[in-house]
Design a protein around this motif. Structure first.
Motif, PDB file in Angstrom:
ATOM      1  N   LEU A  80       2.225  14.070  13.877  1.00 60.10           N
ATOM      2  CA  LEU A  80       0.993  14.118  13.104  1.00 60.10           C
ATOM      3  C   LEU A  80       0.634  12.730  12.572  1.00 60.10           C
ATOM      4  O   LEU A  80      -0.542  12.332  12.572  1.00 60.10           O
ATOM      5  CB  LEU A  80       1.144  15.110  11.951  1.00 60.10           C
ATOM      6  N   LEU A  81       1.635  11.971  12.132  1.00 62.03           N
ATOM      7  CA  LEU A  81       1.377  10.599  11.690  1.00 62.03           C
ATOM      8  C   LEU A  81       0.820   9.760  12.837  1.00 62.03           C
ATOM      9  O   LEU A  81      -0.126   8.983  12.642  1.00 62.03           O
ATOM     10  CB  LEU A  81       2.664   9.966  11.168  1.00 62.03           C
ATOM     11  N   ASP A  82       1.402   9.917  14.027  1.00 65.20           N
ATOM     12  CA  ASP A  82       0.916   9.170  15.188  1.00 65.20           C
ATOM     13  C   ASP A  82      -0.533   9.535  15.503  1.00 65.20           C
ATOM     14  O   ASP A  82      -1.347   8.669  15.855  1.00 65.20           O
ATOM     15  CB  ASP A  82       1.796   9.446  16.401  1.00 65.20           C
ATOM     16  N   ALA A  83      -0.871  10.825  15.367  1.00 65.48           N
ATOM     17  CA  ALA A  83      -2.240  11.267  15.642  1.00 65.48           C
ATOM     18  C   ALA A  83      -3.216  10.690  14.614  1.00 65.48           C
ATOM     19  O   ALA A  83      -4.337  10.286  14.952  1.00 65.48           O
ATOM     20  CB  ALA A  83      -2.306  12.789  15.629  1.00 65.48           C
ATOM     21  N   ILE A  84      -2.799  10.642  13.356  1.00 70.04           N
ATOM     22  CA  ILE A  84      -3.647  10.070  12.301  1.00 70.04           C
ATOM     23  C   ILE A  84      -3.892   8.586  12.572  1.00 70.04           C
ATOM     24  O   ILE A  84      -5.015   8.080  12.434  1.00 70.04           O
ATOM     25  CB  ILE A  84      -3.000  10.276  10.921  1.00 70.04           C
ATOM     26  N   THR A  85      -2.837   7.880  12.969  1.00 65.55           N
ATOM     27  CA  THR A  85      -2.974   6.455  13.279  1.00 65.55           C
ATOM     28  C   THR A  85      -3.918   6.236  14.454  1.00 65.55           C
ATOM     29  O   THR A  85      -4.790   5.359  14.414  1.00 65.55           O
ATOM     30  CB  THR A  85      -1.595   5.849  13.590  1.00 65.55           C
ATOM     31  N   ALA A  86      -3.751   7.065  15.499  1.00 66.97           N
ATOM     32  CA  ALA A  86      -4.595   6.915  16.687  1.00 66.97           C
ATOM     33  C   ALA A  86      -6.060   7.180  16.382  1.00 66.97           C
ATOM     34  O   ALA A  86      -6.959   6.576  16.992  1.00 66.97           O
ATOM     35  CB  ALA A  86      -4.101   7.858  17.786  1.00 66.97           C
ATOM     36  N   ALA A  87      -6.319   8.088  15.445  1.00 63.21           N
ATOM     37  CA  ALA A  87      -7.697   8.461  15.125  1.00 63.21           C
ATOM     38  C   ALA A  87      -8.331   7.574  14.062  1.00 63.21           C
ATOM     39  O   ALA A  87      -9.515   7.721  13.747  1.00 63.21           O
ATOM     40  CB  ALA A  87      -7.739   9.912  14.660  1.00 63.21           C
ATOM     41  N   SER A  88      -7.540   6.645  13.513  1.00 66.27           N
ATOM     42  CA  SER A  88      -8.051   5.794  12.436  1.00 66.27           C
ATOM     43  C   SER A  88      -8.949   4.702  13.002  1.00 66.27           C
ATOM     44  O   SER A  88      -8.519   3.906  13.839  1.00 66.27           O
ATOM     45  CB  SER A  88      -6.898   5.150  11.667  1.00 66.27           C
ATOM     46  N   GLY A  89     -10.159   4.662  12.538  1.00 62.91           N
ATOM     47  CA  GLY A  89     -11.065   3.593  12.915  1.00 62.91           C
ATOM     48  C   GLY A  89     -10.974   2.457  11.932  1.00 62.91           C
ATOM     49  O   GLY A  89     -10.089   2.419  11.074  1.00 62.91           O
ATOM     50  N   PRO A  90     -11.886   1.495  12.041  1.00 66.62           N
ATOM     51  CA  PRO A  90     -11.907   0.394  11.067  1.00 66.62           C
ATOM     52  C   PRO A  90     -12.311   0.896   9.698  1.00 66.62           C
ATOM     53  O   PRO A  90     -12.920   1.963   9.575  1.00 66.62           O
ATOM     54  CB  PRO A  90     -12.962  -0.563  11.649  1.00 66.62           C
ATOM     55  N   ALA A 148       0.819  -1.213   0.000  1.00 62.46           N
ATOM     56  CA  ALA A 148       0.000   0.000   0.000  1.00 62.46           C
ATOM     57  C   ALA A 148       0.849   1.258   0.000  1.00 62.46           C
ATOM     58  O   ALA A 148       0.442   2.296  -0.532  1.00 62.46           O
ATOM     59  CB  ALA A 148      -0.935  -0.003   1.208  1.00 62.46           C
ATOM     60  N   MET A 149       2.040   1.172   0.602  1.00 56.01           N
ATOM     61  CA  MET A 149       2.842   2.376   0.829  1.00 56.01           C
ATOM     62  C   MET A 149       4.039   2.514  -0.093  1.00 56.01           C
ATOM     63  O   MET A 149       4.592   3.619  -0.228  1.00 56.01           O
ATOM     64  CB  MET A 149       3.315   2.382   2.286  1.00 56.01           C
ATOM     65  N   SER A 150       4.456   1.466  -0.774  1.00 56.57           N
ATOM     66  CA  SER A 150       5.760   1.466  -1.447  1.00 56.57           C
ATOM     67  C   SER A 150       5.917   2.600  -2.452  1.00 56.57           C
ATOM     68  O   SER A 150       6.991   3.199  -2.552  1.00 56.57           O
ATOM     69  CB  SER A 150       5.995   0.126  -2.141  1.00 56.57           C
ATOM     70  N   GLU A 151       4.877   2.916  -3.237  1.00 62.00           N
ATOM     71  CA  GLU A 151       5.044   3.954  -4.248  1.00 62.00           C
ATOM     72  C   GLU A 151       5.157   5.347  -3.651  1.00 62.00           C
ATOM     73  O   GLU A 151       5.516   6.297  -4.341  1.00 62.00           O
ATOM     74  CB  GLU A 151       3.900   3.921  -5.261  1.00 62.00           C
ATOM     75  N   HIS A 157      -5.854   0.414   5.385  1.00 67.22           N
ATOM     76  CA  HIS A 157      -6.943   1.162   4.748  1.00 67.22           C
ATOM     77  C   HIS A 157      -6.741   2.667   4.853  1.00 67.22           C
ATOM     78  O   HIS A 157      -7.149   3.421   3.974  1.00 67.22           O
ATOM     79  CB  HIS A 157      -8.299   0.760   5.344  1.00 67.22           C
ATOM     80  N   LYS A 158      -6.053   3.124   5.926  1.00 69.54           N
ATOM     81  CA  LYS A 158      -5.786   4.556   6.074  1.00 69.54           C
ATOM     82  C   LYS A 158      -4.722   4.996   5.077  1.00 69.54           C
ATOM     83  O   LYS A 158      -4.819   6.082   4.485  1.00 69.54           O
ATOM     84  CB  LYS A 158      -5.339   4.870   7.500  1.00 69.54           C
ATOM     85  N   VAL A 159      -3.706   4.164   4.877  1.00 69.97           N
ATOM     86  CA  VAL A 159      -2.673   4.466   3.881  1.00 69.97           C
ATOM     87  C   VAL A 159      -3.306   4.565   2.495  1.00 69.97           C
ATOM     88  O   VAL A 159      -3.024   5.496   1.725  1.00 69.97           O
ATOM     89  CB  VAL A 159      -1.575   3.383   3.892  1.00 69.97           C
ATOM     90  N   GLN A 160      -4.176   3.617   2.167  1.00 67.79           N
ATOM     91  CA  GLN A 160      -4.841   3.631   0.861  1.00 67.79           C
ATOM     92  C   GLN A 160      -5.746   4.846   0.711  1.00 67.79           C
ATOM     93  O   GLN A 160      -5.845   5.437  -0.366  1.00 67.79           O
ATOM     94  CB  GLN A 160      -5.646   2.345   0.678  1.00 67.79           C
ATOM     95  N   GLU A 161      -6.393   5.229   1.785  1.00 64.00           N
ATOM     96  CA  GLU A 161      -7.279   6.398   1.758  1.00 64.00           C
ATOM     97  C   GLU A 161      -6.481   7.689   1.544  1.00 64.00           C
ATOM     98  O   GLU A 161      -6.880   8.564   0.773  1.00 64.00           O
ATOM     99  CB  GLU A 161      -8.052   6.484   3.075  1.00 64.00           C
ATOM    100  N   MET A 162      -5.332   7.792   2.191  1.00 66.59           N
ATOM    101  CA  MET A 162      -4.529   9.015   2.092  1.00 66.59           C
ATOM    102  C   MET A 162      -3.777   9.100   0.776  1.00 66.59           C
ATOM    103  O   MET A 162      -3.658  10.179   0.187  1.00 66.59           O
ATOM    104  CB  MET A 162      -3.544   9.083   3.259  1.00 66.59           C
ATOM    105  N   GLY A 163      -3.259   7.979   0.301  1.00 69.68           N
ATOM    106  CA  GLY A 163      -2.542   7.974  -0.961  1.00 69.68           C
ATOM    107  C   GLY A 163      -1.412   8.998  -0.977  1.00 69.68           C
ATOM    108  O   GLY A 163      -0.600   9.081  -0.042  1.00 69.68           O
ATOM    109  N   PRO A 164      -1.324   9.831  -2.037  1.00 71.06           N
ATOM    110  CA  PRO A 164      -0.227  10.792  -2.171  1.00 71.06           C
ATOM    111  C   PRO A 164      -0.163  11.824  -1.046  1.00 71.06           C
ATOM    112  O   PRO A 164       0.860  12.472  -0.866  1.00 71.06           O
ATOM    113  CB  PRO A 164      -0.516  11.483  -3.515  1.00 71.06           C
TER     114      PRO A 164
END
Length: 355
Positions: A183-193, A143-146, A166-173
């Motif tokens: 900020l990455l840690d906050a995004i991860t913490a707030a990510s639901g299913p 999901a993240m390599s590119e 699913h959050k990585v795919q949602e965020m994309g570029p």
């Protein structure tokens, strides 16, 4: 030179596949990192004095801090590595986006190193083979390599690892817009299913929008329209910077936006692009995170609007850095970024230059 995003990376690889096979290039780069590069680091950092090449490579690749530090040392002491930084004609390469003798640029090699480090870290933290897309580590890496491209991302790899796929795919570029670990840690913490797919009745899909087509150019002009391949354009030989820009503006996606030009006009344009000042690189390319092809559309549009003399006075040497910064600010206010489509970018640049 501008940033090389995922689509740019794929283009570069496809253009040089016949010259240097991908596997051969990777093996050559890894051998160089474990051999000559490790030897240079042993002279620069006494603590590495007793570490062999393979151990050096594995030790550095396993640590975000060590890898980030080694890349920073390379940036500060680039002269120590100059014997390795040559193109296939033996010419010194001072630009991160010009291909080296191995067929890859410094930017490509850094991206390769970042992805290798991420693979190792994901495998260690998540389990499974990161090369296997069915494993937990492999799903995240796929999901993240590119989006693993830049040296500044090395320190973020430990903060990428806990992110839901699913959050990585949602965020994309948009991942490339975030440079703060917090900020990455906050995004991860707030990510639901992941959200369940919407339940809809089967229906006929809407028709696809019409393709943007470019009429084939007259035979007296270089065939750089949407239907032409890069091989149809005449070969070009010049400085590494000129060859770089020639490749960029003869790309079919770029040419579809810019249209066709005579051979004389193309060479005049390439010479102008190869002579841009440092403010262009820092304010436009790096400041807006433009890809190579976006940068080509940006500069070619400015050249068309301003004319040769006007372009040279602002974007050439020494140029007008303050005016470049002003144009970059106008583009930023128009939300120009690595996600801006090429055709839309041409219109936005024209507006920013004329304002």
């Amino acid at each position: 030179m501008p940033r090389d995003d995922a689509s740019v990376r794929r283009m570069i690889v496809s253009r040089i596949e016949d010259e240097t096979g991908h596997g051969d290039a990777v093996r050559f780069i890894n051998e160089t990192l474990k051999g000559p590069v490790a030897a240079i680091f042993r002279t620069l950092i006494p603590a590495f004095g007793d570490i062999g090449g393979t151990e050096f490579y594995d030790t550095v690749m396993a640590s975000s801090e060590l890898l980030h530090g080694c890349i920073a040392i390379f940036r500060r002491h680039r002269d120590a590595f100059k014997a390795l930084l040559v193109d296939n004609r033996g010419r010194q390469v001072n630009d991160d986006f010009v291909r080296l003798r191995c067929g890859r640029s410094i930017h490509d090699i850094v991206a390769m190193i970042v992805r290798t480090h991420a693979k190792r870290h994901f495998g260690k933290m998540l389990g499974g083979d990161p090369s296997d897309p069915t494993s937990k580590a492999g799903r995240l890496y796929q999901a993240m390599s590119e989006y693993l491209i830049h040296d500044w991302q090395v320190k973020l790899v430990p903060h990428y690892a806990p992110m839901p796929v699913h959050k990585v795919q949602e965020m994309g570029p948009r991942l490339l817009d975030i440079r703060e670990a917090e900020l990455l840690d906050a995004i991860t913490a707030a990510s639901g299913p992941p959200s369940p797919p919407p339940r809809t009745l089967a229906e006929t899909p809407p028709p696809l929008p019409p393709r943007f087509e470019v009429a084939p150019p007259p035979s007296s002009r270089i065939p750089t329209g949407a239907g032409a391949s890069r091989l149809a354009a005449p070969s070009f030989s010049g400085t590494p910077q000129e060859e770089f820009w020639w490749d960029a503006i003869t790309d079919r996606n770029v040419a579809a936006v810019l249209g066709s030009r005579s051979g004389h006009e193309m060479r005049e344009l390439v010479a102008a692009l190869a002579g841009v000042n440092d403010a262009v690189r820092s304010e436009l390319f790096a400041g807006l995170s433009l890809s190579t092809f976006q940068a080509a559309v940006c500069l070619c549009t400015a050249f068309r609007v301003m004319g040769r003399n006007g372009f040279a006075s602002v974007f050439g040497m020494p140029g007008k850095p303050q005016m470049v910064a002003t144009i970059a600010l106008r583009l930023k206010k128009r939300n120009v970024s690595s996600r801006t489509e090429l055709k839309a970018l041409a219109g936005l640049v024209e507006g920013a230059v004329r304002a």
